[in-house]
Motif scaffolding. Sequence first.
Motif, PDB file in Angstrom:
ATOM      1  N   SER A   1      81.024  21.827   1.136  1.00  0.00           N
ATOM      2  CA  SER A   1      82.474  22.482   0.638  1.00  0.00           C
ATOM      3  C   SER A   1      83.224  22.605   1.450  1.00  0.00           C
ATOM      4  N   ILE A   2      82.518  22.556   2.629  1.00  0.00           N
ATOM      5  CA  ILE A   2      84.118  22.618   3.795  1.00  0.00           C
ATOM      6  C   ILE A   2      84.789  22.064   3.922  1.00  0.00           C
ATOM      7  N   PHE A   3      84.882  20.801   3.441  1.00  0.00           N
ATOM      8  CA  PHE A   3      85.118  19.065   3.846  1.00  0.00           C
ATOM      9  C   PHE A   3      86.405  19.502   2.372  1.00  0.00           C
ATOM     10  N   VAL A   4      86.177  20.469   1.956  1.00  0.00           N
ATOM     11  CA  VAL A   4      86.488  19.939   0.316  1.00  0.00           C
ATOM     12  C   VAL A   4      87.752  21.347   0.412  1.00  0.00           C
ATOM     13  N   PHE A   5      87.194  22.021   0.849  1.00  0.00           N
ATOM     14  CA  PHE A   5      88.293  23.072   0.608  1.00  0.00           C
ATOM     15  C   PHE A   5      89.702  22.214   2.022  1.00  0.00           C
ATOM     16  N   VAL A   6      89.482  21.894   3.344  1.00  0.00           N
ATOM     17  CA  VAL A   6      90.017  21.340   3.943  1.00  0.00           C
ATOM     18  C   VAL A   6      90.989  20.247   3.118  1.00  0.00           C
ATOM     19  N   THR A   7      90.743  19.600   2.868  1.00  0.00           N
ATOM     20  CA  THR A   7      90.624  18.140   1.090  1.00  0.00           C
ATOM     21  C   THR A   7      91.963  19.344   0.788  1.00  0.00           C
ATOM     22  N   GLY A   8      91.612  19.956   0.127  1.00  0.00           N
ATOM     23  CA  GLY A   8      91.992  20.212  -1.328  1.00  0.00           C
ATOM     24  C   GLY A   8      93.440  20.903  -0.003  1.00  0.00           C
ATOM     25  N   ILE A   9      93.545  21.699   0.355  1.00  0.00           N
ATOM     26  CA  ILE A   9      94.232  22.292   1.743  1.00  0.00           C
ATOM     27  C   ILE A   9      95.917  21.144   1.827  1.00  0.00           C
ATOM     28  N   ILE A  10      95.358  20.060   2.191  1.00  0.00           N
ATOM     29  CA  ILE A  10      95.632  18.992   2.862  1.00  0.00           C
ATOM     30  C   ILE A  10      96.115  18.341   1.567  1.00  0.00           C
ATOM     31  N   GLY A  11      96.050  17.723   0.473  1.00  0.00           N
ATOM     32  CA  GLY A  11      96.051  17.581  -0.515  1.00  0.00           C
ATOM     33  C   GLY A  11      97.744  18.512  -1.964  1.00  0.00           C
TER      34      GLY A  11
ATOM     35  N   PHE B   1      88.586  12.965   4.877  1.00  0.00           N
ATOM     36  CA  PHE B   1      88.032  14.212   4.842  1.00  0.00           C
ATOM     37  C   PHE B   1      86.973  14.167   3.605  1.00  0.00           C
ATOM     38  N   ALA B   2      87.651  13.469   2.479  1.00  0.00           N
ATOM     39  CA  ALA B   2      87.177  13.404   0.994  1.00  0.00           C
ATOM     40  C   ALA B   2      85.639  13.264   0.544  1.00  0.00           C
ATOM     41  N   TYR B   3      85.824  11.680   2.070  1.00  0.00           N
ATOM     42  CA  TYR B   3      84.465  10.395   2.273  1.00  0.00           C
ATOM     43  C   TYR B   3      83.564  11.896   2.119  1.00  0.00           C
ATOM     44  N   ILE B   4      83.783  12.616   3.732  1.00  0.00           N
ATOM     45  CA  ILE B   4      82.771  13.290   4.521  1.00  0.00           C
ATOM     46  C   ILE B   4      81.787  14.464   3.502  1.00  0.00           C
ATOM     47  N   SER B   5      82.949  14.956   2.452  1.00  0.00           N
ATOM     48  CA  SER B   5      82.615  15.938   1.910  1.00  0.00           C
ATOM     49  C   SER B   5      81.447  15.142   0.621  1.00  0.00           C
ATOM     50  N   PHE B   6      81.934  14.035   0.137  1.00  0.00           N
ATOM     51  CA  PHE B   6      80.665  13.325  -0.668  1.00  0.00           C
ATOM     52  C   PHE B   6      79.645  12.973  -0.155  1.00  0.00           C
TER      53      PHE B   6
END
Length: 631
Positions: free
Chosen positions: A34-44, A5-10
């Motif tokens: 930004s959607i993927f950053v949001f999901v990455t943040g929730i997971i992290g 998810f993090a790599y996809i956002s970049f």
Amino acid sequence: MSMIFAYISFTLYILGILFSFKREASYLLSFLGSIFVFVTGIIGTFYPFTLGEIELLPKIYMSMDVNHLSGIFMTIAATSWIAISIYSVDYGKFYSKDMGLWLNLSMIGMLTIMMAKDGLTFITGWEVMTVSSYLLILKSKGSFKEAFEFLAFGELSTVALIIAFASIFLKNGNFSLVQNSGTALFLIAITFAFAVKMGIFPFHTWLIGAHVKAPSNVSALLSAPLTLMGVYGIFMALSVMPNLYLYNFEWWGILAVGFGAVSAFWGALQALAAKQLKTLPAYSTIENNGMILSAIGISVIAIGDPNLQILSAFATLTAIILTISHTFSKSLLFLSIGHAKEALNEENIDDLRGSWSAVGKIPALGIILSGLSFSAFPPLIGFVGEWMLLETFFQSYKLVNVGEKIVTTFSGIFVALAIGMAAFSMVKLTGYTALGFDHGKKSKNMPNMAMKIAEIFLITFVVAPGIFAPFVVKYLGYGIFTSGLFGVPKPFLIISSIPVFGVLSPTFFTIVFSILFIFPLFFYLSRRKKVRKIDPWNGGLSLKENEYFSAPAYSAILEIVLKKIYITKEKISDYEAHIEVVDVVNLFYKGLKSWILKIEKIISQILMNGNLNVYIIYILIAFTVIFFILR
């Protein structure tokens, strides 16, 4: 999976840069990123993970990870980025195509900051964010001066960061940001860097000019996510210091509380007198960030006492809730104002009157709800945050040190005054724009569907987290501050201490208020009559057609009473008088600039005097110094 998810956002942000020649595609890619950053943040937030590291030199790495702290801030920032990206699909059409490039790049910079695990990665993201934001401000015509001032303060913070990370390297032999790696010099230098970026008094002047001149989507980016990086940076810096419980860092907390309270007071005071549409919310940003800093300060003071760990935790939670409130509400306010401002082509509060009917109900509702949130109107998220801040200050009586009690007491007074003045200024902003008497102007025909979607999205995030604040508290990892008392089931009650000191249930307030509101509404609708309008009092004189009670008149009394602070001056032109006020800090920087230019001129005349012999001496000195360094 988390790393993917993090790599996809970049990747999506990079694609947004590459496709910047296609406006809509660039902004849609930043939205997806930004959607993927949001999901990455929730997971992290719940499951920390590492993205990997690159070795540059022996013991010198660039590395990134996502932990509980960065996950929370990534989620907050991504919420604002999602709205800004959607909004820019329509709004970006008024500006050059490369706006999408710099918007995506600034988001990459901020994402890198929040994932940085070492000083080199952090400062790389910091510079990418600063330079791309500078270029975004330049998208508006005639904004070079304000953009350059933003860049100057941005590079000042970078210099402070270099000093901070250099101190870590001297101590540890690397730039890793891990617990116990920090030093006192690191904490001082990095706090200065982040205070500048947050616009803390007296380093706030860059923020005013940049917000006024920048496009409105960029103003939202500068006010919310960009200053958010300063807040995140302070939390990060404190997390890498030696154990705050064992070492004496109360001095830092006292300074943070003092500067935060003064900044909150000064921002609110200047917002009272603001007349331009984006000047008022810009000063509101200074006030909000000051309140956040003061909450962090109380947390650091309290953590040094083993008996005050609960107070420290509650103050930390307060700072995070205030950060959420500021990011969501300020993004909504700038985007809604930008929508109305662009539709009517106006710059002043007075000239945007009647935007509810002239522009549309959605942007007007965005202005109203964000203004109410900053006015601490229940049950919005701003109300929850400011209630928690006051509860934090009320509990400062538990502090043992007399000096700490004095500082927090007076700081609490300044913060309480700031909250009151903020409500005053927001009433002026919302009352004269969204709810003001329609001036009869017609809004220009422009694409605005994406802008409305972004505004509705943020309206949801201003209202819902306030109503369901107890669940936000649990999500953040502070479930100990949720309870059930007085017939309110657990976890719908927020408590400010253990044992209980103060309680709040925004959810049940909403339920009770809604039920009680039904009966007056039914009574009003059943007996509704025509609304009677009367002219305002005008000293016994009848009002002319072009006369009305203006926004400057709303705050004129305070500007006159506080003329020593505002440096109030009355200007008369064409038989009309108006009041002008000045931010005294601007006068200080103007004087400093003039003094530096004079010294620069004298030095240049001495050293660069056109004498060839002098230049030859310079060359010989340079060669001599280099010889002794490299021998």
